[in-house]
Design a protein around this motif. Structure first.
Motif, PDB file in Angstrom:
ATOM      1  N   GLU A   1       0.829  -1.207   0.000  1.00 23.06           N
ATOM      2  CA  GLU A   1       0.000   0.000   0.000  1.00 23.06           C
ATOM      3  C   GLU A   1       0.866   1.260   0.000  1.00 23.06           C
ATOM      4  N   GLN A   2       0.559   2.162  -0.909  1.00 26.43           N
ATOM      5  CA  GLN A   2       1.203   3.470  -0.921  1.00 26.43           C
ATOM      6  C   GLN A   2       0.305   4.458  -0.188  1.00 26.43           C
ATOM      7  N   MET A   3       0.935   5.362   0.549  1.00 23.27           N
ATOM      8  CA  MET A   3       0.228   6.373   1.326  1.00 23.27           C
ATOM      9  C   MET A   3       0.930   7.708   1.125  1.00 23.27           C
ATOM     10  N   GLN A   4       0.165   8.782   1.265  1.00 16.74           N
ATOM     11  CA  GLN A   4       0.769  10.107   1.219  1.00 16.74           C
ATOM     12  C   GLN A   4       0.789  10.675   2.634  1.00 16.74           C
ATOM     13  N   VAL A   5       1.948  11.100   3.084  1.00 20.93           N
ATOM     14  CA  VAL A   5       2.094  11.772   4.376  1.00 20.93           C
ATOM     15  C   VAL A   5       1.789  13.242   4.130  1.00 20.93           C
ATOM     16  N   THR A   6       0.758  13.752   4.825  1.00 17.05           N
ATOM     17  CA  THR A   6       0.325  15.128   4.592  1.00 17.05           C
ATOM     18  C   THR A   6       0.585  16.055   5.778  1.00 17.05           C
ATOM     19  N   ALA A   7       0.890  15.484   6.945  1.00  9.72           N
ATOM     20  CA  ALA A   7       1.189  16.296   8.132  1.00  9.72           C
ATOM     21  C   ALA A   7       2.020  15.453   9.098  1.00  9.72           C
ATOM     22  N   GLY A   8       2.664  16.127  10.024  1.00  9.03           N
ATOM     23  CA  GLY A   8       3.492  15.441  11.009  1.00  9.03           C
ATOM     24  C   GLY A   8       4.919  15.210  10.542  1.00  9.03           C
ATOM     25  N   MET A   9       5.298  15.837   9.447  1.00 12.20           N
ATOM     26  CA  MET A   9       6.659  15.685   8.951  1.00 12.20           C
ATOM     27  C   MET A   9       7.645  16.070  10.047  1.00 12.20           C
ATOM     28  N   GLY A  10       8.706  15.309  10.178  1.00  5.64           N
ATOM     29  CA  GLY A  10       9.710  15.569  11.191  1.00  5.64           C
ATOM     30  C   GLY A  10       9.359  14.993  12.555  1.00  5.64           C
ATOM     31  N   THR A  11       8.190  14.359  12.673  1.00  2.02           N
ATOM     32  CA  THR A  11       7.784  13.719  13.925  1.00  2.02           C
ATOM     33  C   THR A  11       7.605  12.222  13.674  1.00  2.02           C
ATOM     34  N   ALA A  12       7.282  11.491  14.714  1.00  2.00           N
ATOM     35  CA  ALA A  12       7.080  10.049  14.597  1.00  2.00           C
ATOM     36  C   ALA A  12       5.608   9.677  14.452  1.00  2.00           C
ATOM     37  N   THR A  13       4.732  10.679  14.316  1.00  2.00           N
ATOM     38  CA  THR A  13       3.305  10.422  14.062  1.00  2.00           C
ATOM     39  C   THR A  13       2.896  11.200  12.830  1.00  2.00           C
ATOM     40  N   TRP A  14       2.560  10.462  11.789  1.00  2.00           N
ATOM     41  CA  TRP A  14       2.227  11.082  10.505  1.00  2.00           C
ATOM     42  C   TRP A  14       0.738  11.007  10.225  1.00  2.00           C
ATOM     43  N   THR A  15       0.178  12.076   9.650  1.00  2.00           N
ATOM     44  CA  THR A  15      -1.175  12.050   9.106  1.00  2.00           C
ATOM     45  C   THR A  15      -1.035  11.557   7.679  1.00  2.00           C
ATOM     46  N   ILE A  16      -1.851  10.568   7.306  1.00  2.00           N
ATOM     47  CA  ILE A  16      -1.687   9.918   6.006  1.00  2.00           C
ATOM     48  C   ILE A  16      -2.984   9.859   5.221  1.00  2.00           C
ATOM     49  N   VAL A  17      -2.850   9.848   3.902  1.00  3.15           N
ATOM     50  CA  VAL A  17      -3.938   9.560   2.979  1.00  3.15           C
ATOM     51  C   VAL A  17      -3.678   8.141   2.503  1.00  3.15           C
ATOM     52  N   ARG A  18      -4.655   7.265   2.672  1.00  2.86           N
ATOM     53  CA  ARG A  18      -4.470   5.844   2.419  1.00  2.86           C
ATOM     54  C   ARG A  18      -4.739   5.477   0.960  1.00  2.86           C
ATOM     55  N   GLY A  19      -4.130   4.388   0.512  1.00  5.74           N
ATOM     56  CA  GLY A  19      -4.403   3.783  -0.787  1.00  5.74           C
ATOM     57  C   GLY A  19      -4.172   4.696  -1.972  1.00  5.74           C
ATOM     58  N   THR A  20      -3.058   5.411  -1.982  1.00  5.07           N
ATOM     59  CA  THR A  20      -2.776   6.325  -3.094  1.00  5.07           C
ATOM     60  C   THR A  20      -2.162   5.580  -4.278  1.00  5.07           C
ATOM     61  N   ASN A  21      -2.125   6.266  -5.401  1.00  3.06           N
ATOM     62  CA  ASN A  21      -1.504   5.751  -6.630  1.00  3.06           C
ATOM     63  C   ASN A  21      -2.051   4.388  -7.047  1.00  3.06           C
ATOM     64  N   GLY A  22      -3.355   4.197  -6.857  1.00  4.41           N
ATOM     65  CA  GLY A  22      -4.015   2.971  -7.316  1.00  4.41           C
ATOM     66  C   GLY A  22      -3.856   1.776  -6.391  1.00  4.41           C
ATOM     67  N   THR A  23      -3.274   1.965  -5.201  1.00  6.82           N
ATOM     68  CA  THR A  23      -3.150   0.855  -4.257  1.00  6.82           C
ATOM     69  C   THR A  23      -4.368   0.827  -3.350  1.00  6.82           C
ATOM     70  N   SER A  24      -4.549  -0.244  -2.617  1.00  3.94           N
ATOM     71  CA  SER A  24      -5.698  -0.394  -1.728  1.00  3.94           C
ATOM     72  C   SER A  24      -5.294  -0.251  -0.272  1.00  3.94           C
ATOM     73  N   ALA A  25      -6.116   0.475   0.492  1.00  2.78           N
ATOM     74  CA  ALA A  25      -5.881   0.598   1.933  1.00  2.78           C
ATOM     75  C   ALA A  25      -6.086  -0.762   2.585  1.00  2.78           C
ATOM     76  N   ALA A  26      -5.233  -1.057   3.555  1.00  2.00           N
ATOM     77  CA  ALA A  26      -5.291  -2.348   4.241  1.00  2.00           C
ATOM     78  C   ALA A  26      -4.782  -2.170   5.664  1.00  2.00           C
ATOM     79  N   THR A  27      -4.962  -3.188   6.491  1.00  2.00           N
ATOM     80  CA  THR A  27      -4.348  -3.173   7.813  1.00  2.00           C
ATOM     81  C   THR A  27      -2.900  -3.618   7.674  1.00  2.00           C
ATOM     82  N   HIS A  28      -2.073  -3.221   8.634  1.00  2.00           N
ATOM     83  CA  HIS A  28      -0.658  -3.567   8.590  1.00  2.00           C
ATOM     84  C   HIS A  28      -0.189  -3.940   9.984  1.00  2.00           C
ATOM     85  N   ALA A  29       0.401  -5.119  10.112  1.00  2.00           N
ATOM     86  CA  ALA A  29       0.911  -5.601  11.389  1.00  2.00           C
ATOM     87  C   ALA A  29       2.161  -4.834  11.783  1.00  2.00           C
ATOM     88  N   LEU A  30       2.459  -4.868  13.069  1.00  2.00           N
ATOM     89  CA  LEU A  30       3.673  -4.236  13.579  1.00  2.00           C
ATOM     90  C   LEU A  30       4.887  -4.916  12.998  1.00  2.00           C
TER      91      LEU A  30
END
Length: 90
Positions: free
Chosen positions: A61-90
């Motif tokens: 899955e590709q995601m776009q980071v739109t906020a939180g740059m420079g920190t360890a918590t990012w705001t993301i837009v899921r499933g970009t560039n034709g990929t599908s949003a999914a869950t992800h294990a640690l």
């Protein structure tokens, strides 16, 4: 552990090579348990852009980071560039 990387047009050897001083590689600090989630916690933001949005890849899955740059918590837009949003294990 799942590795996340900053999407650049680099071969793998160029991405980790000595000429790339900021390879942008980290791991999730917490699982992404919902395909509708809008944030990601990472172990480190080192090597990722500090002031502009960018794309990352977790599993397939590709995601776009739109906020939180420079920190360890990012705001993301899921499933970009034709990929599908999914869950992800640690």
């Amino acid at each position: 552990m799942i590795a996340l990387s900053y999407l650049q047009t680099l071969t793998e050897s160029a991405r980790v090579g000595s000429a790339n001083l900021t390879p942008g590689m980290t791991t999730l600090a917490a699982a992404i348990t919902s395909a509708g989630g809008v944030s990601a916690s990472v172990a480190s933001a080192s090597g990722f852009p500090q002031a502009t949005s960018y794309y990352i890849m977790v599993d397939s899955e590709q995601m776009q980071v739109t906020a939180g740059m420079g920190t360890a918590t990012w705001t993301i837009v899921r499933g970009t560039n034709g990929t599908s949003a999914a869950t992800h294990a640690l």
